[in-house]
Design an enzyme around this catalytic site. Structure first.
Site, short mmCIF file in Angstrom:
data_model
loop_
_atom_site.label_atom_id
_atom_site.label_comp_id
_atom_site.label_asym_id
_atom_site.label_seq_id
_atom_site.Cartn_x
_atom_site.Cartn_y
_atom_site.Cartn_z
CE LYS A 183 11.39 10.45 -9.13
NZ LYS A 183 12.41 9.37 -9.41
CD GLU A 259 1.63 -0.69 -3.02
OE1 GLU A 259 1.45 -1.88 -2.71
OE2 GLU A 259 2.58 -0.32 -3.70
CB CYS A 293 5.77 -3.09 -1.00
SG CYS A 293 4.50 -3.23 -2.27
CD GLU A 390 9.58 -2.51 2.89
OE1 GLU A 390 8.78 -2.99 2.08
OE2 GLU A 390 9.77 -1.29 3.03
#
Length: 487
Positions: A183, A259, A293, A390
């Site tokens: 997906k 991850e 990231c 973040e």
């Protein structure tokens, strides 16, 4: 080759890819182009029944093709043909990805797509070169550790590097003998669908790759919780990764590779090459407008060099050339959505309100679409939201230190441990601190990936579980069996 294109005339493969064909479907999730904010398409939403169809197709394809049991070199050859075709179709892939994503079309041709093809070649070679092991026993026994494919792997990829992330998941899983139901993000699905079409054209047995479009709560939940999904591989936010872990725990037990997010520090010592450091640091937070990231979003500089280093970084930030992703001259990316644009700005404003000082940038750009200025902020309080959260945008904070221990204390984040940068000419210091920095990847006198396929990536703390890329990714797609035979 002219890469610039008209975004209003590009044909899109709107639908799911199951078996060997596109399954047309009506779009129910509105999609907006980041470069100009225009609504241009709708992403279909795969429900539980369609996910079940895709998984059943994958199971049947594994059985019919014996993909996991054929001579391993056959898998290698097919995947290498697929990589060749990806390179030949790079222009089409780049345009499909540039239209909906934050990736400028020129960057895609020179970087993402070429690297993705090479990653698939890298994993293809493992198929007939990594196998089972004999273990020491006495003369009356034969001990072996055998490995075999899991079966059907469920994969979910993010919006920030669609083709690259798909190659991360598909390459090792297929080389290891599995089928995959993947997906992609509902914001950037079309290049991944075309990637699957290319695999079938290259000779991959139909049904070994299936692409289901949709969101996380409906499609993602159905996929990760499916009883016939043997392993899950996900790249995305820490929050989404936690939700996937919870869903797997509710519906059964299966291995997973996650991850996840990062808030990566970059430590610069006074003896560093400041020109090199400034270039690497600015690039790390401006590449894809910080939407990665591994973005090196926390600069931690020795007090004596903080000012000239900040000045050199700001000079590079001022040179950012924003433009629509379908213009090959564009170098600086938009933010993926209006919601994310204002989330970034909200964090910057909150950090200023908490005592931070904006040295450069700090606001949305006055331009069509969702562009945010490259931003440098001086922050003294480590509890500032600019340090703790973040941001996933082009925002770099700067803190200063007096000695190594203070530098390490500032670098250690309570939540994340994905990557880190270290700039120094002192080799002893580099080796000493590399061991102590809490991160899954440490770069010294550089920042950002190269040798993308060789070195594994993955984080400490809440930055993830397991590894993508490298030999580790191939082995993560095979399960082991211990065998002891009495002679």
């Amino acid at each position: 080759m002219t890469l610039s294109f008209d975004p209003d005339t590009l044909p899109l493969p709107v639908g799911h890819f199951i078996g060997d064909r596109l399954i047309p479907a009506e779009g129910v999730i509105d999609m907006h182009r980041p470069s100009d904010g225009k609504a241009y398409a709708g992403c279909p939403l795969a429900d539980e029944a369609l996910v079940d169809r895709a998984v059943e197709t994958a199971k049947n394809a594994l059985k019919a093709s014996n993909w996991g049991g054929v001579r391993p070199r056959e898998r290698t050859v097919v995947l290498q043909r697929w990589a060749d075709l990806i390179e030949r179709e790079a222009e089409t892939l780049a345009k499909l990805e540039a239209l909906s994503s934050t990736r400028p079309v020129g960057h895609l041709i020179a970087g993402d797509i070429a690297v993705s093809a090479e990653q698939i070649r890298f994993f293809a070679e493992f198929a007939d070169k990594e196998g089972s092991d004999l273990v020491p026993t006495d003369d009356n026994n034969l001990g072996m550790i055998m490995t075999e494919p899991y079966g059907v792997v469920g994969a979910i990829t993010p919006w920030n590097f669609p083709v690259s992330m798909a190659a991360w998941k598909l390459g090792p899983a297929l080389a290891a003998g599995n089928a995959v139901v993947l997906k992609p993000s509902e914001m950037t699905p079309f290049s991944t669908v075309y990637l699957a079409e290319l695999a079938i054209r290259a000779g991959l047995p139909a049904g070994l790759i299936n692409i289901v479009l949709g969101d996380g709560p409906v499609t993602g939940t159905a996929l990760t919780g499916h009883s016939d999904i043997a392993k899950v591989s996900f790249t995305g936010s820490t929050g989404a990764g936690s939700a996937i872990m919870a869903n797997i725990a509710r519906t059964g037990v299966k291995p997973m590779t996650l991850e996840l997010g990062g808030k990566s520090p970059q430590l610069v010592f006074a003896d560093a090459d400041l020109t090199k450091a400034a270039a690497a640091i600015a690039q790390s937070v401006m590449s894809n407008a910080g939407q990665a990231c591994i973005a090196g979003s926390r600069l931690i500089a020795e007090e004596s060099v903080a000012a000239p280093l900040a000045e050199a970084i700001v000079t590079r930030m001022k040179a950012a050339k924003a433009g629509p992703t379908w213009d090959e001259a564009s170098e600086y990316s938009p933010i993926i959505s209006k919601r994310q644009l204002y989330r970034i700005h909200g964090i910057v404003e909150a950090a200023v309100g908490a005592g931070g000082e904006c040295l450069f940038g700090g606001a949305p750009m006055d331009a069509p679409g969702y562009f945010y200025q490259p931003t440098l902020m001086a922050v003294r309080d480590s509890s500032s939201p600019a340090i703790t959260e973040e941001i996933f945008g082009p925002v770099l904070t700067i803190q200063t230190f007096a000695d190594e221990e203070e530098a390490l204390a500032l670098a250690d984040h309570p939540t994340y441990g994905l990557a880190a940068g270290l700039f120094t000419r002192d080799l002893s210091r580099a080796l000493r601190l590399t061991r102590r920095v809490q991160a899954g990847t440490v770069w010294v006198n550089r920042y950002n990936r190269s040798h993308d396929h060789i070195l594994p990536t993955g984080g400490y703390k809440r930055s993830g579980i397991g590894k993508d890329l490298g030999r580790e990714a191939y082995h993560a797609n095979r399960k082991s069996k211990s065998v002891l035979i009495s002679l």
